[in-house]
Scaffold this motif. Structure first.
Motif, PDB file in Angstrom:
ATOM      1  N   ASP A 130       0.743  -1.289   0.023  1.00  0.00           N
ATOM      2  CA  ASP A 130       0.111  -0.121  -0.090  1.00  0.00           C
ATOM      3  C   ASP A 130       0.867   1.182  -0.035  1.00  0.00           C
ATOM      4  O   ASP A 130       0.613   2.275  -0.532  1.00  0.00           O
ATOM      5  CB  ASP A 130      -0.946   0.136   1.314  1.00  0.00           C
ATOM      6  CG  ASP A 130      -1.929  -1.133   1.097  1.00  0.00           C
ATOM      7  OD1 ASP A 130      -2.004  -1.704   0.063  1.00  0.00           O
ATOM      8  OD2 ASP A 130      -2.696  -1.230   2.095  1.00  0.00           O
ATOM      9  N   ASP A 161      -9.413   7.384   9.164  1.00  0.00           N
ATOM     10  CA  ASP A 161      -9.386   7.928   7.683  1.00  0.00           C
ATOM     11  C   ASP A 161      -9.617   9.231   7.330  1.00  0.00           C
ATOM     12  O   ASP A 161      -9.359   9.731   6.223  1.00  0.00           O
ATOM     13  CB  ASP A 161     -10.597   6.985   6.934  1.00  0.00           C
ATOM     14  CG  ASP A 161      -9.991   5.432   6.885  1.00  0.00           C
ATOM     15  OD1 ASP A 161      -8.656   5.248   6.536  1.00  0.00           O
ATOM     16  OD2 ASP A 161     -10.565   4.464   7.258  1.00  0.00           O
ATOM     17  N   ASN A 176      -8.413   7.419   1.591  1.00  0.00           N
ATOM     18  CA  ASN A 176      -8.469   5.749   1.659  1.00  0.00           C
ATOM     19  C   ASN A 176      -9.515   5.477   0.929  1.00  0.00           C
ATOM     20  O   ASN A 176     -10.734   5.899   0.907  1.00  0.00           O
ATOM     21  CB  ASN A 176      -8.442   5.390   2.914  1.00  0.00           C
ATOM     22  CG  ASN A 176      -8.351   3.782   3.198  1.00  0.00           C
ATOM     23  OD1 ASN A 176      -8.500   3.171   2.211  1.00  0.00           O
ATOM     24  ND2 ASN A 176      -7.828   3.520   4.137  1.00  0.00           N
ATOM     25  N   HIS A 234      -5.300   1.498   1.344  1.00  0.00           N
ATOM     26  CA  HIS A 234      -4.611   1.521   2.874  1.00  0.00           C
ATOM     27  C   HIS A 234      -5.327   1.040   3.786  1.00  0.00           C
ATOM     28  O   HIS A 234      -6.303   1.227   4.139  1.00  0.00           O
ATOM     29  CB  HIS A 234      -4.283   3.030   3.218  1.00  0.00           C
ATOM     30  CG  HIS A 234      -3.609   2.873   4.737  1.00  0.00           C
ATOM     31  ND1 HIS A 234      -2.715   1.958   5.001  1.00  0.00           N
ATOM     32  CD2 HIS A 234      -3.474   4.043   5.743  1.00  0.00           C
ATOM     33  CE1 HIS A 234      -2.379   2.074   6.194  1.00  0.00           C
ATOM     34  NE2 HIS A 234      -2.749   3.166   6.713  1.00  0.00           N
ATOM     35  N   ARG A 263      -4.648   0.441   8.636  1.00  0.00           N
ATOM     36  CA  ARG A 263      -4.282   1.776   9.181  1.00  0.00           C
ATOM     37  C   ARG A 263      -4.589   1.764  10.759  1.00  0.00           C
ATOM     38  O   ARG A 263      -3.792   2.129  11.678  1.00  0.00           O
ATOM     39  CB  ARG A 263      -4.947   2.920   8.688  1.00  0.00           C
ATOM     40  CG  ARG A 263      -6.671   2.800   8.572  1.00  0.00           C
ATOM     41  CD  ARG A 263      -7.160   1.970   7.415  1.00  0.00           C
ATOM     42  NE  ARG A 263      -8.664   2.316   6.980  1.00  0.00           N
ATOM     43  CZ  ARG A 263      -9.344   1.571   6.363  1.00  0.00           C
ATOM     44  NH1 ARG A 263      -9.221   0.475   6.034  1.00  0.00           N
ATOM     45  NH2 ARG A 263     -10.458   1.757   6.337  1.00  0.00           N
ATOM     46  N   GLY A 302      -2.472   7.009   9.407  1.00  0.00           N
ATOM     47  CA  GLY A 302      -3.215   7.327   7.767  1.00  0.00           C
ATOM     48  C   GLY A 302      -2.196   7.899   6.890  1.00  0.00           C
ATOM     49  O   GLY A 302      -0.983   8.250   7.162  1.00  0.00           O
TER      50      GLY A 302
END
Length: 378
Positions: free
Chosen positions: A76, A314, A328, A350, A353, A359
């Motif tokens: 990622d 996020d 994200n 992602h 996290r 993030g």
């Protein structure tokens, strides 16, 4: 070619950025500094605690991370690098953690080493100055050394390079008042630090991610005596160049999953209540409050997986320009919300996290943006 260091805010067109590394991330080391730092999250999302009410018997334990999560995080991060490069941003990567570097030791303690993943935390870039901030987690004590070649290059090009005083970080160095007074799940108060011949009382510890950069103004979250001492140092050091505005206990430490400035006049916030903590001038800005995250936005983890963040992680987006934001791709509600407010959303994957505690804003340290020391609060 590396440009001269220049970064005053969170939204001006991004030209160069440092993106963290997850290579050889093996485990989380549970000990006093780590437990205090993640207190709000591990008390709500994880049980049991490994420590005991008598911290003289407080143990140190490794919480292993599954290899699959690490491999997927590396994937990622590489995808994030490609997304940034496709937008014309030069991406710098830190030195990778070598497997032979298993432990660090100081006068007062020893700790395992983690790779330089959340590079936002231990460095504050203000204009043409790199400021290495005093860490709050022992295992990250020397983390900025992984960034030394990048910092040295900017220094050769005219950047200032400053290291704040490094704490001894004995148990007595930490102010436990926030952890002891905050609401959470099953936890015990931290009252009895293990004595050390190197005790000097509370010391300055503060992260760059506690700061919101707005041109010539800096919003700093202060929740402990450690943060206060660090903020005092910043006020003295930056006097005449930047104005410091303290907010008190907006969160346990970092504020970039509580509030982010997306462009002049617009804030992304977790809830409308965030405005109550902000300076009066910022309360006049427009607030974007996205819908609450849904449970199916996140992977399902096993009971032995240690979850480090709230579901609001996020909100930790990265602005590439005043109208372009990396988000994200697992968060359609957040993406739709930002698009309704006129932003171009760049979806990037992602997955883990909540396992690794960061993030897109956490993973990056923007070193070159086009903006300058503007006054956005008058």
């Amino acid at each position: 070619m590396t440009l001269r260091l220049n970064s005053y805010d969170e939204w001006s067109p991004l030209r160069e950025v440092i993106l963290g590394s997850a290579t050889n991330y093996i485990s989380h080391e549970r000990e006093l500094s780590w437990d205090l730092f993640f207190h709000d999250h591990i008390t709500r999302f994880y049980y049991p605690r490994v420590s005991t009410p008598d911290s003289s018997t407080r143990s140190v334990e490794q919480a292993p991370i599954k290899q699959r999560y690490i491999e997927e995080l590396v994937e990622d991060l590489d995808g994030m690098a490609k997304a940034l490069e496709s937008l014309g941003v030069a991406v710098h990567r830190p030195l990778e953690l070598d497997t032979s570097t298993a432990e660090i030791s100081t006068l007062a303690w020893s700790a395992a080493v983690v790779p330089p993943l959340n590079v936002r935390d231990n460095t504050l870039v203000l204009g043409d100055e790199i400021i290495e901030t005093p860490p709050m987690i022992r295992s990250r004590y020397f983390e900025t050394q992984f960034l030394t070649p990048i910092f040295a290059d900017y220094f050769r090009r005219g950047a200032r390079w400053t290291v704040m005083p490094r704490p001894l970080m004995t148990d007595a160095s930490f102010d436990p008042s926030y952890a002891n007074s905050s609401q959470g799940g099953p936890t015990e108060p931290v009252k009895y630090p293990t004595p050390s011949p190197y005790d000097v009382g509370f010391e300055m510890m503060i992260d760059g991610a506690q700061c919101l950069r707005l041109g010539e103004d800096l919003i700093v979250n202060v929740s402990t005596e450690n943060h206060k001492l660090g903020c005092d140092w910043l006020e003295n050091h930056l006097a005449g160049r930047f104005r410091i505005h303290r907010v008190h206990r907006l969160s346990d430490s970092h504020i970039d999953s509580m509030v982010l400035a997306l462009r002049p006049g617009t804030l992304l916030v977790r809830s409308p209540a965030v405005a109550d903590y902000l300076p009066e001038a910022l309360r006049k800005w427009d607030l974007i409050v996205p819908p609450p995250p849904k449970s199916n936005n996140f992977p399902t983890y096993d009971t032995d997986d240690l979850v480090l963040t709230s579901p609001f992680i996020d909100l930790n987006v990265l602005s590439v320009s005043p109208d372009t934001v990396l988000v994200n791709d697992a968060c359609p509600e957040l993406m739709n919300c930002l698009e309704r407010h006129g932003f171009t959303v760049v979806p990037v994957r992602h997955r883990h996290r909540r396992i690794f505690g960061g993030g897109f804003h956490c993973f990056t340290l923007d070193t070159v943006r086009e903006g300058g020391p503007e006054n956005y609060l008058s």
